[in-house]
Write an enzyme that holds these catalytic residues in place. Structure first.
Site, PDB file in Angstrom:
ATOM      1  N   GLY A  19       0.828  -1.201   0.000  1.00  0.00           N
ATOM      2  CA  GLY A  19       0.000   0.000   0.000  1.00  0.00           C
ATOM      3  C   GLY A  19       0.861   1.250   0.000  1.00  0.00           C
ATOM      4  CB  SER A  20       0.009   4.702   0.824  1.00  0.00           C
ATOM      5  OG  SER A  20      -0.415   4.626   2.184  1.00  0.00           O
TER       6      SER A  20
ATOM      7  N   GLY B 126       2.362   2.191   5.326  1.00  0.00           N
ATOM      8  CA  GLY B 126       3.488   1.428   5.847  1.00  0.00           C
ATOM      9  C   GLY B 126       3.986   1.982   7.168  1.00  0.00           C
TER      10      GLY B 126
ATOM     11  CD  GLU C   4       4.875  -4.059  -4.063  1.00  0.00           C
ATOM     12  OE1 GLU C   4       4.463  -3.370  -5.027  1.00  0.00           O
ATOM     13  OE2 GLU C   4       4.687  -5.279  -3.958  1.00  0.00           O
TER      14      GLU C   4
ATOM     15  CB  CYS D  82       3.058  -2.309  -7.489  1.00  0.00           C
ATOM     16  SG  CYS D  82       1.647  -2.739  -6.461  1.00  0.00           S
TER      17      CYS D  82
END
Length: 462
Positions: free
Chosen positions: A208-209, A213, A230, A264
């Site tokens: 995610g963002s 994170g 990620e 991504c």
């Protein structure tokens, strides 16, 4: 009374699905059941664990005709692209093919009188917090190797793709997976943070963002759980003077605009050698103009809506800022009747005369816009490619393998491609640097990140 998680469809703004978020007592019950199930699951032979996962894959394949339009309604991907089953199959099958070897004991036989070996043992409860943009493929990246390695899995899927978690749970049920080894849960952000902070989760994988994170790490502080993150990306491409131009254009346009740019490792910025620049831009723009923006349930649509209107608003804001600062737009968005402010429907855009003082060249867009810059040589391209807080992938377009390898050694990124982009090879590790995150998935290294090493040191002669 519990909160309700609502899935708002980008197709028409309707509520496509809604589910009650679990309350704390229910979450505790689920996690306790997972903990009880883990020992028996870890004691199950690897070959049997792999077989359960393969059977679940077969169940997923049988659902695909229903899943494709369901995904279009949930996150906007056009049905003409057929969902994600190809990548889901490839990753699961490769994972299954290497599981025994990746998890095998490593014997040390160089010391007579001793038996010494390293063993990979499961971490315990693995929580997967999955994203909406590739909701099946990103989830199986962790779910399948985690289960094969002897962990139990708790999945919390993105609200935008609520039904994907249910599909995965159903597939494992059909496969006959032992009870509580895989569980799908629905949580609020607050509920997720509380679960992570409780200390009962052994490993968390989040896609995610960057902000998300940071919230995950903050929630986990002091629990000593391991984590794989990620996060953001701003993946560059470099078209060298010796590139096959038509081939590069075709692949880079697709890499920039497939899935409405919500990939991504999608291409967000392109650097082109000055000798190729004008021809590259002309070809890139001509091909981009062929995209058909519209309802993803229409077979003619090649560019669906973004998942949410606010995502499209951010891309519009980035584009407008670039134009105010002197960028040139090559696509007349007024030609797209569906392209309307306040909606997730956003026409593709190609920008030149861009620079690194513009957000569109430095901050993640995650949408259908790409900036193209002229460079004089490899050194200048390298400077620009590394001028980013992110580092997931970079692609080099060239006929010179050695030159690409030399450039690749100096690019600050987790993966370097030559003459391809926007792809995850299950045989290679998937990882990132800088604000893109930490940890690793896929390949044997993915198994290693979902297990812990344990040493056995026996004196057998004394």
């Amino acid at each position: 009374m519990s909160d309700v998680i609502k899935l708002i469809s980008p197709v028409d703004g309707s509520v496509y699905a809604e589910r009650p978020a679990l309350e704390e007592a229910a979450v505790e019950k689920i996690v306790s059941a997972a903990r009880r199930a883990q020992a028996g699951w870890a004691a199950t032979p690897i070959a049997e664990r792999v077989a359960y996962c393969e059977n679940a894959l077969e169940a997923l394949k049988a659902m695909n005709d229903d899943v494709v339009p369901e995904l279009a309604w949930q996150m906007g991907r056009p049905i003409r692209y057929g969902g994600e089953m190809g990548g889901t199959i490839e990753r699961t099958e490769y994972c299954a093919s290497i599981a025994e070897e990746a998890l095998a004991d490593i014997e040390r036989t160089d010391k007579p009188g001793f038996r010494r070996y390293l063993r990979r043992v499961p971490l315990g409860i693995v929580m997967v917090i999955a994203p909406w943009n590739y909701p099946f493929m990103t989830a199986v990246n962790t779910i399948m190797p985690a289960l094969m390695a002897g962990n139990v899995v708790v999945l919390k899927h993105a609200a935008q793709t609520l039904l994907v978690g249910e599909r995965l749970a159903k597939a494992f049920e059909i496969a006959g997976l032992p009870k509580d080894v895989f569980q799908n849960i629905v949580l609020t952000h607050g509920g997720t943070e509380k679960l992570l902070g409780s200390g009962v989760i052994d490993h968390v994988n989040f896609t995610g963002s960057v902000g998300g994170g940071r919230a995950i790490e903050k929630a986990l502080a002091g629990t000593f759980a391991t984590v794989g993150l990620e996060l953001g990306g701003k993946d560059p491409a470099y078209v060298r003077a010796d590139a096959d131009l038509d081939y590069a254009i075709g692949n880079l346009v697709d890499g920039a605009f497939y899935n409405a740019g919500q990939c991504c490792c999608g291409i967000e910025r392109v650097y082109v050698h000055e000798s190729q620049f004008d021809r590259f831009v002309d070809g890139f723009v001509d091909l981009t103009k062929q995209y058909q923006l519209g309802n993803p349930l229409d077979e003619a649509t090649t560019l669906g809506p973004m998942a949410q209107a606010r995502f499209a608003a951010w891309v519009r804001e980035q584009t407008d800022e670039a134009l105010r600062k002197g960028a040139k737009a090559h696509i007349d968005v007024s030609a797209y009747s569906e392209n309307k402010d306040g909606t997730p429907y956003l026409a593709p855009q190609v920008l030149t005369d861009v620079n690194h003082q513009m957000s569109v060249m430095r901050e993640e867009s995650f949408g259908p816009v790409v900036g193209i810059m002229k460079v004089k040589d490899d050194e200048e391209a390298l400077q620009f490619m590394n001028d980013s807080p992110y580092g997931l992938t970079a692609s080099i377009w060239s006929e010179d393998v050695e030159a690409a390898a030399a450039i690749g050694d100096r690019i600050e990124t987790g993966t370097v491609f030559m003459n391809r982009c926007d792809y995850l090879d299950p045989a290679l590790v998937w990882t990132g640097v800088k604000d893109t995150g930490k940890g690793a998935a896929l390949s044997e290294i993915g198994f290693h990140n979902l297990t812990r090493p344990k040493s056995f040191h026996f004196r057998v002669e004394h």
